[in-house]
Design an enzyme around this catalytic site. Structure first.
Site, PDB file in Angstrom:
ATOM      1  NE  ARG A   1     -10.211  -2.617  -2.810  1.00 33.83           N
ATOM      2  CZ  ARG A   1      -9.602  -2.006  -1.804  1.00 33.83           C
ATOM      3  NH1 ARG A   1      -8.421  -2.421  -1.390  1.00 33.83           N
ATOM      4  NH2 ARG A   1     -10.139  -0.960  -1.218  1.00 33.83           N
TER       5      ARG A   1
ATOM      6  CG  PHE B   1      -1.976   0.966   1.265  1.00 29.82           C
ATOM      7  CD1 PHE B   1      -3.196   0.692   0.662  1.00 29.82           C
ATOM      8  CD2 PHE B   1      -1.804   2.200   1.880  1.00 29.82           C
ATOM      9  CE1 PHE B   1      -4.216   1.628   0.677  1.00 29.82           C
ATOM     10  CE2 PHE B   1      -2.825   3.136   1.898  1.00 29.82           C
ATOM     11  CZ  PHE B   1      -4.036   2.847   1.296  1.00 29.82           C
TER      12      PHE B   1
ATOM     13  CG  ASP C   1      -0.017  -2.897   7.075  1.00 26.62           C
ATOM     14  OD1 ASP C   1      -1.142  -3.253   7.491  1.00 26.62           O
ATOM     15  OD2 ASP C   1       0.244  -1.736   6.719  1.00 26.62           O
TER      16      ASP C   1
ATOM     17  CE1 TYR D   1      -9.270   2.265   6.854  1.00 29.88           C
ATOM     18  CE2 TYR D   1      -8.284   3.133   8.853  1.00 29.88           C
ATOM     19  CZ  TYR D   1      -8.191   2.821   7.504  1.00 29.88           C
ATOM     20  OH  TYR D   1      -7.027   3.064   6.846  1.00 29.88           O
ATOM     21  CE  LYS D   2      -7.888  -0.441   4.876  1.00 28.96           C
ATOM     22  NZ  LYS D   2      -6.432  -0.464   4.666  1.00 28.96           N
TER      23      LYS D   2
HETATM   24  C1  LIG Z   1      -5.761   0.869   4.529  1.00 29.59           C
HETATM   25  C2  LIG Z   1      -4.282   0.814   4.597  1.00 29.59           C
HETATM   26  C3  LIG Z   1      -3.533   1.902   5.082  1.00 29.59           C
HETATM   27  C4  LIG Z   1      -4.189   3.199   5.466  1.00 29.59           C
HETATM   28  O1  LIG Z   1      -3.473   3.864   6.456  1.00 29.59           O
HETATM   29  P1  LIG Z   1      -4.186   4.997   7.346  1.00 29.59           P
HETATM   30  O2  LIG Z   1      -3.081   5.672   8.035  1.00 29.59           O
HETATM   31  O3  LIG Z   1      -5.142   4.284   8.251  1.00 29.59           O
HETATM   32  O4  LIG Z   1      -4.937   5.891   6.419  1.00 29.59           O
HETATM   33  C5  LIG Z   1      -2.159   1.757   5.195  1.00 29.59           C
HETATM   34  N1  LIG Z   1      -1.551   0.608   4.827  1.00 29.59           N
HETATM   35  C6  LIG Z   1      -2.237  -0.445   4.338  1.00 29.59           C
HETATM   36  C7  LIG Z   1      -1.520  -1.697   3.961  1.00 29.59           C
HETATM   37  C8  LIG Z   1      -3.614  -0.365   4.197  1.00 29.59           C
HETATM   38  O5  LIG Z   1      -4.299  -1.387   3.683  1.00 29.59           O
END
Ligand SMILES: *Cc1c(COP(=O)(O)O)cnc(C)c1O
Length: 395
Positions: free
Chosen positions: A354, A111, A182, A207-208
């Site tokens: 997705r 990400f 992660d 939040y996911k």
């Molecule tokens: C959703 C996601 C994020 C988002 O980070 P935030 O700081 O919560 O906005 C970061 N890394 C990964 C791998 C994600 O899937």
């Protein structure tokens, strides 16, 4: 109780929600809990509520509940801030553990924010660190003795492809590298044996799949046997051993709590705590089995109905997280047309449609219905309507 548990969620009528991998829905009762926190606790008890309403204990209590879902021991997970911040903290601490090495290894599918945080940290330290991002399938090979830290997202946010956590962690440790996972798309999606993997750090958001609401606090895990030697880069007062001693020198808490930074977001923590009730009595193995039934059915239906869509996720369900992606040249417009018809997924550039599978509130009839509507959108080229072509800020 078996799955699904739709009655625990406030889903709008007529919507099939296939985006719980991005923002989970509102759990029933969560809004009332937050409302009570706002009016009775904040409004009525004012600052006394830190003690009288148990606010101060909440970050750790919620951390323990998350620990139970990711195979971690109680006390090993701290909550707060956003995932990007937690990535930064884990990476900074991990680099300190290998002062003679200069390579951070991630992968090109990670990400962007994880990679951006690494880039920012490298710039701040300014000691010649290098971020390497080979293709995900080449990561294991790239774990050499130059590598200080391997930082990977277990489930790829675009394709759902899943790294082998145990094997990659073992490989990292074999060459003396530190491992950070992660779990953004793993927590609440797939069974995770964090303690069993022996990884030093893990981070994730809530939040996911955990349905904590927009901006819900993130989490960080530190392996209990190393936590006392971890040097927090963001040495805030709430990671101090005695915040209210107001000592002039930073002295970290003797637990994962040292990875906390500042004042916890109480209303968001209350929402998350309420959301975690939906997981009571559910095993992650049960969730995984149900998610595989849903995603396998969806792939079968979509491939039979929409031959122009190409599966962009691993075909082997064991190699996939809890989402399925299809590539389609007009994916953005097609997703807008689909959303307009009550099937909510999302789009990731350049061409990925997705779909997330969240067995707490989805059943097989939902995924078949979603595939039928997708067939209409693709077969009748409903996506060609000009109103579906303009991109919003969030895709
Ligand atoms: C959703 C996601 C994020 C988002 O980070 P935030 O700081 O919560 O906005 C970061 N890394 C990964 C791998 C994600 O899937």
């Amino acid at each position: 109780m078996t799955l699904p548990r739709k009655h625990l969620f406030d889903l709008p009528p007529g919507v099939i929600y296939l985006d719980g991998n991005s923002l989970g829905p509102l759990p029933k009762g969560a809004a009332e809990r937050a409302q009570r926190t706002i009016t009775d606790e904040w409004g009525g008890q004012l600052i006394r509520a830190w003690n009288s309403a148990g606010w101060m204990a909440l970050p750790q209590q919620v951390g323990d509940r998350i620990a139970g879902l990711i195979g971690a021991a109680p006390g090993s997970v701290a909550t707060g801030d956003t995932l990007s911040i937690k990535v930064y903290q884990a990476l900074a601490a991990a680099l300190k553990m290998r002062p003679d090495r200069r390579v951070i290894l991630s992968d090109s599918g990670n990400f962007p924010s994880d990679l951006y945080m690494a880039q920012g940290l490298i710039g701040t330290i300014d000691k010649g660190y290098e971020l390497r991002t080979p293709a995900p399938q080449d990561v294991a090979e790239a774990i050499t003795e130059e590598v200080a830290v391997v930082m990977l997202t277990q489930v790829d946010y675009r394709s759902g492809r899943m790294h082998d956590m145990a094997a990659i962690t073992a490989r990292a440790h074999a060459v003396g590298a530190v491992m950070i996972w992660d779990l953004a798309h793993s927590a609440g999606a797939v069974p995770v044996d964090l303690a069993g993997s022996n990884a030093e750090f893990a981070v994730g958001c809530t939040y996911k799949y955990l349905n904590g609401g927009p901006g819900a606090p993130a989490f960080i895990y530190v392996r209990p046997d190393i936590v006392d030697n971890i040097q927090p880069a963001l040495s805030g007062w709430l990671g101090h051993d005695a915040p209210f001693a107001m000592e002039p020198e930073y002295r970290p808490a003797m637990a994962t709590e040292r990875m906390r930074v500042g004042t916890p977001p109480i209303v968001q923590l209350v929402l998350l705590d309420a959301a975690l009730d939906a997981w009571e009595g559910v095993s992650m193995a049960e969730v995984r089995a149900a998610s595989q039934v849903l995603s396998e059915r969806f792939i079968r239906e979509v491939e039979a109905r929409c031959p122009t869509l190409r599966l962009a996720s691993p075909r082997d369900p064991q190699a996939r997280g809890s989402q399925v992606s299809f590539a389609f040249d007009h994916g953005y417009a097609a997703m807008q047309a689909l959303i307009d018809r009550g099937v909510i997924g999302d789009f990731r550039a350049p061409d990925i449609m997705r779909f997330g599978f969240t067995p707490l509130y989805l059943d097989e009839a939902d995924v078949v219905r979603a595939a039928e509507i997708l067939e209409e959108v693709i077969g009748q080229e409903l996506w060609r309507d000009p109103k579906y072509q303009t991109r919003s800020r969030v895709t």
